[in-house]
Write an enzyme that holds these catalytic residues in place. Structure first.
Site, short mmCIF file in Angstrom:
data_model
loop_
_atom_site.label_atom_id
_atom_site.label_comp_id
_atom_site.label_asym_id
_atom_site.label_seq_id
_atom_site.Cartn_x
_atom_site.Cartn_y
_atom_site.Cartn_z
N ASP A 137 -8.80 -2.35 3.32
CA ASP A 137 -9.05 -1.86 1.96
C ASP A 137 -7.76 -1.52 1.22
O ASP A 137 -7.60 -0.44 0.66
CB ASP A 137 -9.96 -0.62 2.03
CG ASP A 137 -10.46 -0.21 0.64
OD1 ASP A 137 -10.79 0.96 0.44
OD2 ASP A 137 -10.47 -1.09 -0.24
N LYS A 139 -5.56 -1.23 -1.60
CA LYS A 139 -5.44 -1.20 -3.05
C LYS A 139 -4.47 -0.09 -3.36
O LYS A 139 -4.24 0.77 -2.52
CB LYS A 139 -6.81 -0.98 -3.70
CG LYS A 139 -7.57 0.24 -3.24
CD LYS A 139 -8.93 0.29 -3.91
CE LYS A 139 -9.52 1.67 -3.86
NZ LYS A 139 -10.33 2.01 -2.73
N ASN A 142 -4.79 3.45 -2.09
CA ASN A 142 -4.77 3.73 -0.65
C ASN A 142 -3.41 3.49 -0.04
O ASN A 142 -3.29 3.47 1.18
CB ASN A 142 -5.80 2.85 0.08
CG ASN A 142 -7.20 3.38 -0.14
OD1 ASN A 142 -7.37 4.55 -0.48
ND2 ASN A 142 -8.17 2.53 0.03
N ASP A 155 -5.51 4.44 4.19
CA ASP A 155 -6.95 4.67 4.03
C ASP A 155 -7.60 4.91 5.37
O ASP A 155 -8.74 5.30 5.44
CB ASP A 155 -7.59 3.46 3.36
CG ASP A 155 -7.52 2.27 4.31
OD1 ASP A 155 -8.48 1.52 4.40
OD2 ASP A 155 -6.49 2.15 5.00
N THR A 172 -14.19 0.52 -8.24
CA THR A 172 -13.66 -0.75 -8.70
C THR A 172 -14.06 -1.88 -7.77
O THR A 172 -14.06 -1.74 -6.55
CB THR A 172 -12.12 -0.72 -8.79
OG1 THR A 172 -11.69 -2.07 -9.02
CG2 THR A 172 -11.49 -0.22 -7.50
N1 LIG Z 1 -0.71 11.75 4.43
C1 LIG Z 1 -0.53 12.14 3.15
N2 LIG Z 1 0.70 12.43 2.69
C2 LIG Z 1 0.86 12.81 1.41
N3 LIG Z 1 -0.13 12.91 0.49
C3 LIG Z 1 -1.38 12.64 0.91
C4 LIG Z 1 -1.65 12.23 2.24
N4 LIG Z 1 -2.98 12.01 2.37
C5 LIG Z 1 -3.52 12.26 1.18
N5 LIG Z 1 -2.58 12.64 0.28
C6 LIG Z 1 -2.82 13.01 -1.11
O1 LIG Z 1 -4.15 13.55 -1.21
C7 LIG Z 1 -4.94 12.73 -2.06
C8 LIG Z 1 -6.36 12.63 -1.52
O2 LIG Z 1 -6.28 12.07 -0.23
P1 LIG Z 1 -7.22 10.82 0.14
O3 LIG Z 1 -7.15 9.80 -0.95
O4 LIG Z 1 -6.92 10.39 1.52
O5 LIG Z 1 -8.63 11.52 0.10
P2 LIG Z 1 -9.91 10.72 -0.24
O6 LIG Z 1 -9.81 10.30 -1.68
O7 LIG Z 1 -11.05 11.58 0.19
O8 LIG Z 1 -9.84 9.46 0.64
P3 LIG Z 1 -10.42 8.08 0.07
O9 LIG Z 1 -9.58 7.83 -1.19
O10 LIG Z 1 -10.19 7.07 1.13
O11 LIG Z 1 -11.86 8.37 -0.23
C9 LIG Z 1 -4.24 11.38 -2.08
O12 LIG Z 1 -4.54 10.70 -3.27
C10 LIG Z 1 -2.78 11.78 -1.99
O13 LIG Z 1 -2.29 12.17 -3.26
MG LIG Z 2 -8.31 8.92 -2.26
#
Ligand SMILES: Nc1ncnc2c1ncn2[C@@H]1O[C@H](COP(=O)(O)OP(=O)(O)OP(=O)(O)O)[C@@H](O)[C@H]1O
Ligand SMILES: [Mg+2]
Ligand SMILES: O=C(O)c1cc(-c2cccc(F)c2)nc2ccccc12
Length: 273
Positions: A137, A139, A142, A155, A172
């Site tokens: 995935d 994009k 991620n 991701d 999207t």
């Molecule tokens: N390992 C990391 N290091 C730094 N920032 C991170 C990390 N993991 C997540 N973040 C920040 O936190 C935000 C949310 O995390 P993430 O996108 O993994 O959550 P999510 O939206 O629930 O997951 P997904 O997008 O797969 O549904 C990310 O957009 C990023 O800004």
């Molecule tokens: Mg996210």
């Protein structure tokens, strides 16, 4: 699996720092493991929301996969633990945050920067496919950026979840290849398609099949309605590579190891990645 992964983690093992971002199922915090002083990202997911969205099985399976993937361009998952209400994922901290924010800021990337990113993602996907892990995935949302500017596929398999979310939550469609949009079974070559979409977006600042309505995006994907805008100026080598990846017949897409030998990559990607 190292000793660190086997041990039973608890919240007391960490000093919690600033919030790094908000995700679908909870927050992500900067954290420091007290004994090692190791800086990590602690992703906190609420069990109630995981249940509600029926993703707990996917989360378990993807955590299982992710904890075994070791590649410089794939974000590490060091471990996990849970308490009454929450599941905590101990992740590698990506100091330079989200790639898509960087892409929004500079509109589109230079050919050298785009090629360097695409080559590093191709190497990470070759590694994943070698372990029969597909569809990560990829994009911009991620992709995170490490302290040295290197890309991290972050991701850890939300792809199954995201795929469902895309279908049910109408996120999207832009990155889906024809076989997924037409929801027939798919194989590792879906990642070649998504990488081609990503390469196009790195160079032009917008994904190739973008349209106002979902139905129009859907049609443009299945017809592979690929058009290259006159601006910004992009080399014909880059367009040639993208055209070899965005092919409807998944068996005819340029294999990832061939991508690494493509003139555009050879001439533009920084070998250090
Ligand atoms: N390992 C990391 N290091 C730094 N920032 C991170 C990390 N993991 C997540 N973040 C920040 O936190 C935000 C949310 O995390 P993430 O996108 O993994 O959550 P999510 O939206 O629930 O997951 P997904 O997008 O797969 O549904 C990310 O957009 C990023 O800004
Ligand atoms: Mg996210
Ligand atoms: O209460 C539990 O046993 C529980 C465990 C886990 C879990 C277990 C290992 C890995 C992982 F990622 C998640 N996820 C949940 C999601 C919703 C509700 C309860 C749970």
């Amino acid at each position: 699996v190292t000793a660190a992964e086997k041990r039973r983690w608890t919240l007391n093992d960490f000093d919690i720092g600033k919030p790094l971002g908000r995700g679908k199922f909870g927050h992500v915090y900067l954290a420091r493991e007290k004994r090692s002083n190791h800086i990590v990202a602690l992703k906190v997911l609420f069990k109630s929301q995981l249940k509600q969205s029926q993703v707990e099985h996917q989360l378990r399976r993807e955590v299982e996969i992710q904890s075994h993937l070791r590649n410089p361009n794939i974000l590490r998952l060091y471990g996990y633990f849970y308490d009454q209400k929450r599941v905590y994922l101990i992740l590698e901290y990506a100091a330079k945050g989200e790639l898509y924010k960087e892409l929004q800021k500079c509109k589109y990337f230079s050919e050298r920067r785009a090629a360097t990113y695409v080559a590093s993602l191709a190497r990470a996907l070759i590694y994943c496919h070698g372990k029969h892990v597909i569809h990560r995935d990829i994009k911009p949302e991620n992709l995170l950026v490490g302290a040295q500017g290197e890309l991290k596929i972050a991701d850890f398999g939300w792809s199954v979840h995201t795929f469902n979310r895309r279908q049910t939550m109408c996120g999207t469609l832009d990155y889906l290849p024809p076989e997924m949009v037409e929801s027939v079974e798919h194989d590792a070559s879906v990642d070649i398609w998504s990488l081609g979409v990503l390469c196009y977006e790195f160079l032009y600042g917008v994904p190739p099949f973008e349209a106002k309505e979902h139905s129009d995006t859907y049609r443009r994907i299945v017809q592979v309605d690929l058009k290259f805008p006159p601006k910004p100026i992009v080399s014909s080598a880059a367009k040639d590579l993208i055209s070899q990846m965005l092919v409807k017949d998944s068996s005819q897409r340029l294999p990832l190891h061939k991508l690494l030998e493509h003139p555009w990559i050879v001439q533009n990607a920084d070998p250090s990645g």
